[in-house]
Scaffold this active site. Structure first.
Site, PDB file in Angstrom:
ATOM      1  N   ASN A  12       1.467   5.942   7.861  1.00 43.94           N
ATOM      2  CA  ASN A  12       0.886   7.149   7.291  1.00 43.94           C
ATOM      3  C   ASN A  12      -0.528   6.799   6.838  1.00 43.94           C
ATOM      4  OD1 ASN A  12       0.165   9.391   5.833  1.00 43.94           O
ATOM      5  ND2 ASN A  12       1.752   9.182   4.263  1.00 43.94           N
ATOM      6  N   TRP A  13      -1.484   7.215   7.615  1.00 47.93           N
ATOM      7  CA  TRP A  13      -2.884   6.847   7.323  1.00 47.93           C
ATOM      8  C   TRP A  13      -3.478   7.684   6.197  1.00 47.93           C
ATOM      9  CZ3 TRP A  13      -5.445   6.034  12.861  1.00 47.93           C
ATOM     10  CH2 TRP A  13      -4.851   4.903  13.456  1.00 47.93           C
ATOM     11  N   LYS A  14      -2.759   8.697   5.749  1.00 42.80           N
ATOM     12  CA  LYS A  14      -3.211   9.541   4.639  1.00 42.80           C
ATOM     13  C   LYS A  14      -4.642  10.045   4.900  1.00 42.80           C
ATOM     14  CE  LYS A  14       0.117   7.294   1.653  1.00 42.80           C
ATOM     15  NZ  LYS A  14       0.496   6.842   0.321  1.00 42.80           N
ATOM     16  N   HIS A  96       5.932  14.816   1.359  1.00 40.27           N
ATOM     17  CA  HIS A  96       5.450  13.567   0.767  1.00 40.27           C
ATOM     18  C   HIS A  96       5.149  13.802  -0.715  1.00 40.27           C
ATOM     19  CE1 HIS A  96       3.004  10.062  -0.085  1.00 40.27           C
ATOM     20  NE2 HIS A  96       3.491   9.513   1.019  1.00 40.27           N
ATOM     21  N   GLU A  98       2.793  12.936  -2.449  1.00 41.26           N
ATOM     22  CA  GLU A  98       1.405  13.323  -2.713  1.00 41.26           C
ATOM     23  C   GLU A  98       1.202  14.812  -2.441  1.00 41.26           C
ATOM     24  OE1 GLU A  98      -0.253  10.215  -0.295  1.00 41.26           O
ATOM     25  OE2 GLU A  98       0.437   8.754  -1.777  1.00 41.26           O
ATOM     26  N   GLU A 166      10.898   7.315  -0.732  1.00 38.88           N
ATOM     27  CA  GLU A 166       9.665   6.744  -1.264  1.00 38.88           C
ATOM     28  C   GLU A 166       9.625   6.944  -2.776  1.00 38.88           C
ATOM     29  OE1 GLU A 166       6.530   6.489   2.149  1.00 38.88           O
ATOM     30  OE2 GLU A 166       6.215   8.297   0.987  1.00 38.88           O
ATOM     31  N   GLY A 172       1.576   2.741  -3.250  1.00 35.96           N
ATOM     32  CA  GLY A 172       0.216   2.276  -3.479  1.00 35.96           C
ATOM     33  C   GLY A 172       0.048   1.410  -4.718  1.00 35.96           C
ATOM     34  N   SER A 211       4.740   0.536  -0.909  1.00 36.50           N
ATOM     35  CA  SER A 211       4.280  -0.860  -0.988  1.00 36.50           C
ATOM     36  C   SER A 211       5.012  -1.794  -0.027  1.00 36.50           C
ATOM     37  CB  SER A 211       4.388  -1.377  -2.429  1.00 36.50           C
ATOM     38  OG  SER A 211       3.507  -0.647  -3.269  1.00 36.50           O
ATOM     39  N   GLY A 232       2.043   3.032   4.104  1.00 34.98           N
ATOM     40  CA  GLY A 232       0.747   3.606   3.792  1.00 34.98           C
ATOM     41  C   GLY A 232      -0.356   2.578   3.957  1.00 34.98           C
TER      42      GLY A 232
HETATM   43  P1  13P Z   1       1.921   2.542   0.432  1.00 33.82           P
HETATM   44  O1  13P Z   1       2.528   1.764   1.568  1.00 33.82           O
HETATM   45  O2  13P Z   1       0.427   2.459   0.395  1.00 33.82           O
HETATM   46  O3  13P Z   1       2.582   2.200  -0.872  1.00 33.82           O
HETATM   47  O4  13P Z   1       2.224   4.094   0.705  1.00 33.82           O
HETATM   48  C1  13P Z   1       3.529   4.470   1.010  1.00 33.82           C
HETATM   49  C2  13P Z   1       3.516   5.879   1.439  1.00 33.82           C
HETATM   50  O5  13P Z   1       3.271   6.779   0.665  1.00 33.82           O
HETATM   51  C3  13P Z   1       3.780   6.161   2.857  1.00 33.82           C
HETATM   52  O6  13P Z   1       3.982   7.507   3.085  1.00 33.82           O
END
Ligand code: 13P
Length: 252
Positions: A12-14, A96, A98, A166, A172, A211, A232
């Site tokens: 997930n490149w966000k 998600h 976020e 998640e 993160g 993470s 992520g």
């Molecule tokens: P991280 O791997 O940066 O913790 O993010 C996880 C995430 O939200 C994937 O959708």
């Protein structure tokens, strides 16, 4: 891992990267993809979907990070599931944390979006996970199963839908639950899926996200009912993403 299930490692490149960086990253993933036992999936930002699809080639799947619940219409700034399908996506991440936090998305909306995804022929990856306060209150399992009940549409299992666990506090942050804690939540998710969808729920993939790094992936991916990862930050470095994928168990 769940026996007989091919693991899925999704990046997930966000909201990261320039077009040039996205293309280079996709080339890097493509270069190592043939060696992967896992199914690989990349979910870039919307403007990068088409060029990234070209750079990834056929061996790596493409997914969106969100879609609208409506099939089309006057929804400025939104993207329809059919548009994602039209540019070559086969998956879409929905719910998600976020999106739930930044845009106030609640379970009913996530469910409506998942229905739109199914109608367009996309496989939804529905995210669930507790906050730190909820975990400290002993409510992690109840929160997650409540989100499943509210977010998954009836057609989810028949379409091979994917659940991503998640924990919000692990995203993160460099912090993860213990392997025992991950296994406990994944077992609860499996029980929920089987309770709702019967036998079909037994074979659905449940990803862990939060993470995930090359250093912890192997242990997490070996846990029962962990059928892959949603990555992520580490998915923004091709070598790290591929190293995570290399951590799937040999039997997978
Ligand atoms: P991280 O791997 O940066 O913790 O993010 C996880 C995430 O939200 C994937 O959708």
């Amino acid at each position: 891992m769940t026996p007989g299930v091919r693991p899925l490692i999704a990046g997930n490149w966000k909201m990261h990267g320039t077009l040039r960086e996205a293309a280079a990253l996709a080339e890097g993933v493509r270069a190592g993809a043939a060696a992967s036992r896992a199914e690989l999936l990349i979910c870039p930002p919307f403007p990068h979907l088409v060029p990234v699809a070209g750079a990834l080639g056929d061996g790596v799947g493409l997914g969106g990070q969100d879609c609208h619940a409506a099939a089309r219409g006057a929804h400025t700034g939104d993207v329809a599931a059919a548009m994602l399908r039209d540019v070559g996506a086969t998956y879409v991440i929905l719910g998600h944390s976020e999106r739930r936090a930044d845009h106030g998305e609640a379970d009913a909306l996530v469910r409506a979006k998942a229905e739109a995804a199914l109608a367009a022929g996309l496989v939804p990856i529905v995210c669930v996970g507790e906050s730190e306060a909820q975990r400290l209150a002993g409510a992690a399992e109840a929160v997650v199963t409540g989100q499943l009940d509210g977010s998954l549409p009836d057609g989810f299992a028949a379409a091979g839908g994917v659940v991503a666990y998640e924990p919000v506090w692990a995203i993160g942050t460099g912090r993860t639950p213990t392997e025992a804690e991950i296994a406990a939540i994944h077992a609860a998710i499996r029980a929920n899926l089987e309770g709702r969808f019967g036998e079909a729920g037994a074979g659905l993939r449940i990803l862990y996200g939060g993470s995930v790094k090359p250093g912890n992936a192997k242990g997490i991916l070996a846990l029962p009912h962990v059928d892959g990862a949603l990555v992520g930050g580490a998915s923004l470095v091709a070598a790290d993403f591929l190293a995570i994928a290399a951590g799937v168990p040999d039997a997978a």
